[in-house]
Enzyme design. Sequence first.
Site, PDB file in Angstrom:
ATOM      1  N   HIS A 288      44.016  39.869  30.752  1.00  0.00           N
ATOM      2  CA  HIS A 288      42.669  40.006  31.743  1.00  0.00           C
ATOM      3  C   HIS A 288      41.759  38.925  31.580  1.00  0.00           C
ATOM      4  O   HIS A 288      41.130  38.686  32.627  1.00  0.00           O
ATOM      5  CB  HIS A 288      42.068  41.225  31.256  1.00  0.00           C
ATOM      6  CG  HIS A 288      41.411  42.074  32.786  1.00  0.00           C
ATOM      7  ND1 HIS A 288      41.525  43.165  32.629  1.00  0.00           N
ATOM      8  CD2 HIS A 288      40.742  41.809  33.641  1.00  0.00           C
ATOM      9  CE1 HIS A 288      40.641  43.535  33.770  1.00  0.00           C
ATOM     10  NE2 HIS A 288      40.347  42.442  34.536  1.00  0.00           N
TER      11      HIS A 288
ATOM     12  N   TYR B 216      40.208  49.603  33.899  1.00  0.00           N
ATOM     13  CA  TYR B 216      39.785  50.229  35.123  1.00  0.00           C
ATOM     14  C   TYR B 216      39.784  51.849  35.031  1.00  0.00           C
ATOM     15  O   TYR B 216      39.221  52.532  35.958  1.00  0.00           O
ATOM     16  CB  TYR B 216      40.579  49.715  36.398  1.00  0.00           C
ATOM     17  CG  TYR B 216      40.650  48.314  36.938  1.00  0.00           C
ATOM     18  CD1 TYR B 216      39.765  47.420  36.092  1.00  0.00           C
ATOM     19  CD2 TYR B 216      41.412  47.663  38.018  1.00  0.00           C
ATOM     20  CE1 TYR B 216      39.791  45.976  36.580  1.00  0.00           C
ATOM     21  CE2 TYR B 216      41.297  46.287  38.140  1.00  0.00           C
ATOM     22  CZ  TYR B 216      40.758  45.437  37.312  1.00  0.00           C
ATOM     23  OH  TYR B 216      40.671  44.057  37.712  1.00  0.00           O
TER      24      TYR B 216
ATOM     25  N   ASP C  15      47.019  46.369  42.165  1.00  0.00           N
ATOM     26  CA  ASP C  15      46.428  45.760  41.183  1.00  0.00           C
ATOM     27  C   ASP C  15      45.474  46.359  40.283  1.00  0.00           C
ATOM     28  O   ASP C  15      44.637  46.688  40.579  1.00  0.00           O
ATOM     29  CB  ASP C  15      45.728  44.428  41.729  1.00  0.00           C
ATOM     30  CG  ASP C  15      45.387  43.531  40.614  1.00  0.00           C
ATOM     31  OD1 ASP C  15      46.373  42.974  40.085  1.00  0.00           O
ATOM     32  OD2 ASP C  15      44.179  43.513  40.289  1.00  0.00           O
TER      33      ASP C  15
ATOM     34  N   LYS D 199      46.989  45.112  33.292  1.00  0.00           N
ATOM     35  CA  LYS D 199      46.519  43.810  32.664  1.00  0.00           C
ATOM     36  C   LYS D 199      46.081  44.427  31.144  1.00  0.00           C
ATOM     37  O   LYS D 199      45.488  45.564  30.837  1.00  0.00           O
ATOM     38  CB  LYS D 199      45.153  43.424  33.057  1.00  0.00           C
ATOM     39  CG  LYS D 199      45.264  43.287  34.727  1.00  0.00           C
ATOM     40  CD  LYS D 199      44.025  42.483  35.288  1.00  0.00           C
ATOM     41  CE  LYS D 199      44.245  42.282  36.878  1.00  0.00           C
ATOM     42  NZ  LYS D 199      43.810  43.583  37.423  1.00  0.00           N
TER      43      LYS D 199
END
Length: 319
Positions: free
Chosen positions: A121, A63, A58, A88
């Site tokens: 997100h 990120y 994930d 996302k």
Amino acid sequence: MQTTISKLAASLASLPTHFKLASGDLIPSIALGLYQSPPNEAVDAIKVALKTGYRHFDTAWVYGNEAALGKAIRESDVPRSEIWVTTKLWNTFHAPADVEPIFNESLKNLGLDYVDLYLMHWPVAHKRGAYGRTDQELSENPYPTWQAMERLVESGKAKNIGVCNFNIRRLEKLMSHPLKVRPAINQVEMHFWNPQPEIVTWGQANDVVIQAWGPLSGSVGRHWLDKALNAPEIKETAEELGMTPGQVIISWHIQRGTVVLPKSVTPSRIIENFQVARLPDAAFERIEQAASAHPRVRLFDPSHSWGLDVFEEGTYQKR
Ligand SMILES: NC(=O)c1ccc[n+]([C@@H]2O[C@H](COP(=O)([O-])OP(=O)(O)OC[C@H]3O[C@@H](n4cnc5c(N)ncnc54)[C@H](OP(=O)(O)O)[C@@H]3O)[C@@H](O)[C@H]2O)c1
Ligand SMILES: *[C@@H]1O[C@H](CO)[C@@H](O)[C@H](O)[C@H]1NC(C)=O
């Protein structure tokens, strides 16, 4: 030790290894979370996870470790087709014309030609080039963003699409449109201090699989994480069953019917977190009740900084 391992192995089969999505696809019930995993540590962590048996990862554009995930997959001997990759759409790219270009960038970062799941997100659209300035209308009515995500499914580049951090009202509003593709997933903060049984029940009734983010309550430092690992209901269950507190919590999530996304970059914890087992009914009920018995602790609520009442739980005051 031998007995404990074989006892765990024997019961492992009794927790679902996958959940079925509305699309018919099977999603692995446990993923390695990658939020706050620095890219160089993430590559090693993902390799350990693949060796351990994880087949679900994930990540997110924001990120900054999509490339690390792609690299670890390419350098492993596990075929791409056996791995579930989620990434996302970040808040600054909700304008329909921005969705495909940033999705392409994610694919390029990953070095893949499709993802298994693409998630919105947050139910929050930030204005282009103005981080934190919220587009109230597109946030309240994300259907145009969703339609751009549906086109990614039509292109075959995203196998499934879903959302994160939607409350029931927002999701029902989105789903009241004539959708070509239903949201397969709602990924929400969910843990011992914020168990949200109403969202779990709603998901089951509406064929939307719920994913638990921050499942160990470790998103914002160790305070709530350590408190959960030491809660009597968790700790005593762990001792009784010869499991660790982390394993009890992760097992509880899967047993509730939710996909669980524990994050770790520590090899011993990555291995530990994958050894899950069905809890006896009485132990499961004890934890379920204890989780709902204290006031809700939401660990991350960006409503004030983003100027939009994300969760509508009655505590937000407009500034
Ligand atoms: N959609 C969203 O908005 C959203 C938001 C947040 C998170 N997520 C997703 O959910 C995933 C998980 O959430 P999270 O990373 O915030 O929190 P979490 O998984 O609840 O907690 C992670 C923390 O727990 C520690 N830890 C892991 N296993 C442990 C164990 N067995 N015993 C003790 N400590 C342990 C980790 O340490 P080490 O790494 O140092 O081992 C890390 O500090 C994220 O990685 C991300 O994929 C999504
Ligand atoms: C995204 O990539 C696909 C090829 O995979 C291409 O057909 C499409 O034009 C690209 N879209 C944008 C907006 O760059």
